[in-house]
Design an enzyme around this catalytic site. Structure first.
Site, short mmCIF file in Angstrom:
data_model
loop_
_atom_site.label_atom_id
_atom_site.label_comp_id
_atom_site.label_asym_id
_atom_site.label_seq_id
_atom_site.Cartn_x
_atom_site.Cartn_y
_atom_site.Cartn_z
N THR A 1 -23.66 16.82 -24.28
CA THR A 1 -24.83 16.59 -25.12
C THR A 1 -24.65 17.22 -26.50
O THR A 1 -24.87 16.57 -27.52
CB THR A 1 -26.10 17.16 -24.45
OG1 THR A 1 -26.28 16.50 -23.20
CG2 THR A 1 -27.33 16.96 -25.31
N ASN B 1 -22.11 5.24 -18.38
CA ASN B 1 -22.39 6.14 -17.25
C ASN B 1 -23.14 5.46 -16.11
O ASN B 1 -23.13 5.96 -15.00
CB ASN B 1 -23.15 7.38 -17.73
CG ASN B 1 -24.32 7.04 -18.63
OD1 ASN B 1 -24.14 6.47 -19.71
ND2 ASN B 1 -25.51 7.35 -18.19
N GLN C 1 -17.65 10.11 -19.51
CA GLN C 1 -17.41 9.51 -18.20
C GLN C 1 -15.95 9.13 -17.96
O GLN C 1 -15.56 8.87 -16.83
CB GLN C 1 -18.28 8.25 -18.02
CG GLN C 1 -19.75 8.55 -17.81
CD GLN C 1 -20.05 9.24 -16.48
OE1 GLN C 1 -19.27 9.17 -15.52
NE2 GLN C 1 -21.18 9.90 -16.39
N HIS D 1 -18.51 19.41 -16.56
CA HIS D 1 -19.02 19.24 -15.19
C HIS D 1 -18.83 17.83 -14.63
O HIS D 1 -19.11 17.59 -13.47
CB HIS D 1 -20.48 19.69 -15.10
CG HIS D 1 -21.49 18.76 -15.68
ND1 HIS D 1 -22.22 17.90 -14.90
CD2 HIS D 1 -21.91 18.56 -16.96
CE1 HIS D 1 -23.05 17.21 -15.67
NE2 HIS D 1 -22.88 17.60 -16.92
N CYS E 1 -32.74 8.44 -15.34
CA CYS E 1 -32.21 9.54 -14.55
C CYS E 1 -33.08 10.80 -14.60
O CYS E 1 -32.94 11.69 -13.79
CB CYS E 1 -30.78 9.88 -14.97
SG CYS E 1 -30.62 10.17 -16.72
C1 LIG Z 1 -23.19 13.45 -18.60
C2 LIG Z 1 -23.07 12.69 -19.87
C3 LIG Z 1 -23.37 13.28 -21.10
C4 LIG Z 1 -23.96 14.67 -21.21
O1 LIG Z 1 -23.04 15.68 -20.91
P1 LIG Z 1 -23.61 17.13 -20.49
O2 LIG Z 1 -22.39 17.98 -20.40
O3 LIG Z 1 -24.31 16.95 -19.18
O4 LIG Z 1 -24.53 17.57 -21.58
C5 LIG Z 1 -23.18 12.54 -22.25
N1 LIG Z 1 -22.71 11.28 -22.20
C6 LIG Z 1 -22.39 10.68 -21.03
C7 LIG Z 1 -21.85 9.30 -21.05
C8 LIG Z 1 -22.57 11.36 -19.83
O5 LIG Z 1 -22.28 10.74 -18.68
#
Ligand SMILES: *Cc1c(COP(=O)(O)O)cnc(C)c1O
Length: 386
Positions: free
Chosen positions: A67, A146, A174, A196, A320
C-alpha cells in the site's frame, strides 16, 4: 486456499526474523559495530529483493508494505513532476491502494482517468496508447489482478507508454516472487511489491524506482532510504522480506508448474461435476494458483461459510473489506452482474497446498453448491451467458 489475501510466513523466514529481533538489533545508521552489522544485513536484503526483478540494489526503497509503495509511486511521482503535466492514467481494476491514492491525487488537483480492462481483465496496449496524451505524466497498470489473476503484458504496455515519453508504474504485489519479472527488459520505471504475499512478514514491502527518477517523499525525517522514506528501518521485516525473496527465487519455476497443475486439477474436478459455473479472468494467461469461479444461482458467501466450517479459507466476490457485502467493483468492471459477483469465489493456491486438499475442497464445493441450488429451487433456466 486464500494466498492472494496473505500467505503463511515460511518457517525459514520466521527464523531469520527472530534472529534479527533478538540478536542483531542494531540501528543501521549507527557507526559502531552493531550498526555496521545491521547495515550489512540491510544491504543483503536489498540485493535479494532486487535480484528477483533484475534491478540494482540502489533502486529498491523499503516501505511498510504494498500500500505504501503504491502511494509513494503515485503521490510521490505526481508531486515531483507537477510542472510536466497533471494527467495520470490507471486501469479500472486496480487494487484499492492505487484506486484510493488516485482519489487523493484528484483532491490535489490532478486529473486521473481509468483505462478499461477487457472482459478477461486484461489491459490492451492499444487502449493505453489511445489514452496517453501530452498532459499525461504517469501510467499505472497492475501486473496481475488480485481478484481474477489475469496477467498483463507489461512489456508491451510499458513500450507504448514510453513511446509517448511517459513514466510507467506497475503494482506487482500479486506477481512478485511467483512469476518472472524483468524491470530492465520490460522497461518498468516503478514497481510495487509486498512481503506478506510471498511468505514473508506483514507490514513490509518495497518500491523499485529506476535510477534517475525523481520522487517526492510521503514521510519527512531522517535520511534513511536516500531520504525517500524517513524513519528507522523495520529491520526484522526487511531481512524477512529478503529471505522470502531468496526462497521465491529458488522455488519459482517449480512452484509455477506445480500450482498450475493443482489449479487445473481443481478446475476439472469442479467443472466435471457441477453445471452452470463460469471461470472469471483469462483462461490461460493467469496467476498459476488463481481460480476465480462464478456459481450461478449460489450465494458465494454461503459457499465460503460451508468451506470455513471445514477449515478451508477462500474469498468471495464481495469487496474484501470485512463486513462489506457490496459486490466486488473489479468483477462489476469486468461485466458481471451484481448477482453474479455475489455468486463468485476466489480460490488462490500456494506453497503449502496439496492434491489431497484440492480434492477435498472440490468435493465440499460440489456438494454444497448442489445442495444450495436444490434449496433455492434452481434447476433449468439459470441464465448462462457464456
Ligand atoms: C495485497 C495487495 C496490495 C497491498 O499490499 P499490503 O502489503 O497489504 O499493503 C496492493 N496491491 C495488490 C495487487 C495487492 O494484492
Amino acid at each position: 486456499m486464500d494466498h492472494s489475501a496473505t500467505t503463511p510466513v515460511d518457517p525459514r523466514v520466521a527464523e531469520v526474523v527472530h534472529n534479527v529481533m533478538v540478536n542483531l538489533f542494531g540501528n543501521p545508521s549507527s557507526v559502531h559495530s552493531f550498526g555496521r552489522e545491521a547495515k550489512g544485513l540491510l544491504h543483503q536484503a536489498r540485493e535479494r529483493v532486487a535480484r528477483l526483478i533484475n534491478a540494482q540494489p540502489e533502486e529498491i526503497y523499503f516501505t511498510s508494505g504494498g500500500t505504501e509503495a503504491d502511494n509513494l509511486a503515485l503521490l510521490g511521482y505526481a508531486e515531483a513532476n507537477r510542472s510536466r503535466g497533471d494527467r495520470i492514467l490507471i486501469s479500472n481494476i486496480e487494487h484499492p491502494a492505487i484506486r484510493n491514492a488516485s482519489r487523493e491525487l484528484r483532491r490535489r488537483g490532478f486529473r486521473v482517468e481509468e483505462i478499461p480492462a477487457d472482459p478477461y481483465g486484461m489491459i490492451q496496449p492499444d487502449r493505453v496508447a489511445q489514452m496517453v496524451d501530452s498532459s499525461t505524466i504517469l501510467v499505472s497498470i497492475m501486473h496481475v489482478n488480485n481478484e481474477v489473476g489475469t496477467i498483463n503484458d507489461i512489456a508491451a504496455i510499458s513500450e507504448v507508454v514510453h513511446r509517448k515519453g511517459v513514466c510507467f508504474h506497475t503494482d506487482a504485489v500479486q506477481s512478485y516472487g511467483k512469476i518472472p519479472i524483468d524491470v530492465k527488459a520490460w522497461g518498468i520505471d516503478m514497481l510495487s511489491l509486498s512481503g506478506h504475499k510471498i511468505y514473508g512478514p506483514k507490514g513490509v514491502g518495497a518500491l523499485f524506482v529506476r535510477k534517475g527518477l525523481e520522487l517526492h517523499p510521503l514521510l519527512f525525517g531522517g535520511h534513511q532510504e536516500e531520504g525517500l522514506r524517513a524513519g528507522t528501518e523495520n529491520m526484522p521485516g526487511i531481512v524477512g522480506l529478503g529471505e522470502a525473496a531468496l526462497l521465491c527465487q529458488q522455488m519459482m519455476s517449480y512452484e509455477e508448474e506445480r500450482l498450475t497443475q493443482l489449479r487445473l486439477r481443481l478446475w476439472h474436478q469442479i467443472s466435471s461435476k457441477l453445471p452452470w459455473i463460469r471461470l472469471n479472468g483469462h483462461p490461460s494467461c493467469r496467476l498459476p494458483g488463481n481460480l476465480n469461479l462464478t456459481f450461478l444461482g449460489v450465494e458465494g458467501e454461503a459457499l465460503l461459510i460451508a468451506l470455513d466450517l471445514e477449515g478451508v479459507a477462500v474469498s468471495s466476490g464481495s469487496a474484501c473489506s470485512s463486513g462489506s457485502h457490496q459486490p466486488s467493483p473489479v468483477l462489476l468492471a469486468l461485466g458481471l452482474t451484481p448477482e453474479e459477483a455475489q455468486s463468485t469465489l476466489r480460490i488462490t493456491l500456494g506453497r503449502g497446498n496439496t492434491e489431497e486438499e484440492v480434492d477435498r475442497v472440490a468435493e465440499i464445493i460440489v456438494k454444497t453448491a448442489s445442495r444450495l441450488r436444490e434449496v433455492a429451487g434452481v434447476k433449468e433456466g439459470v441464465a448462462v451467458s457464456s
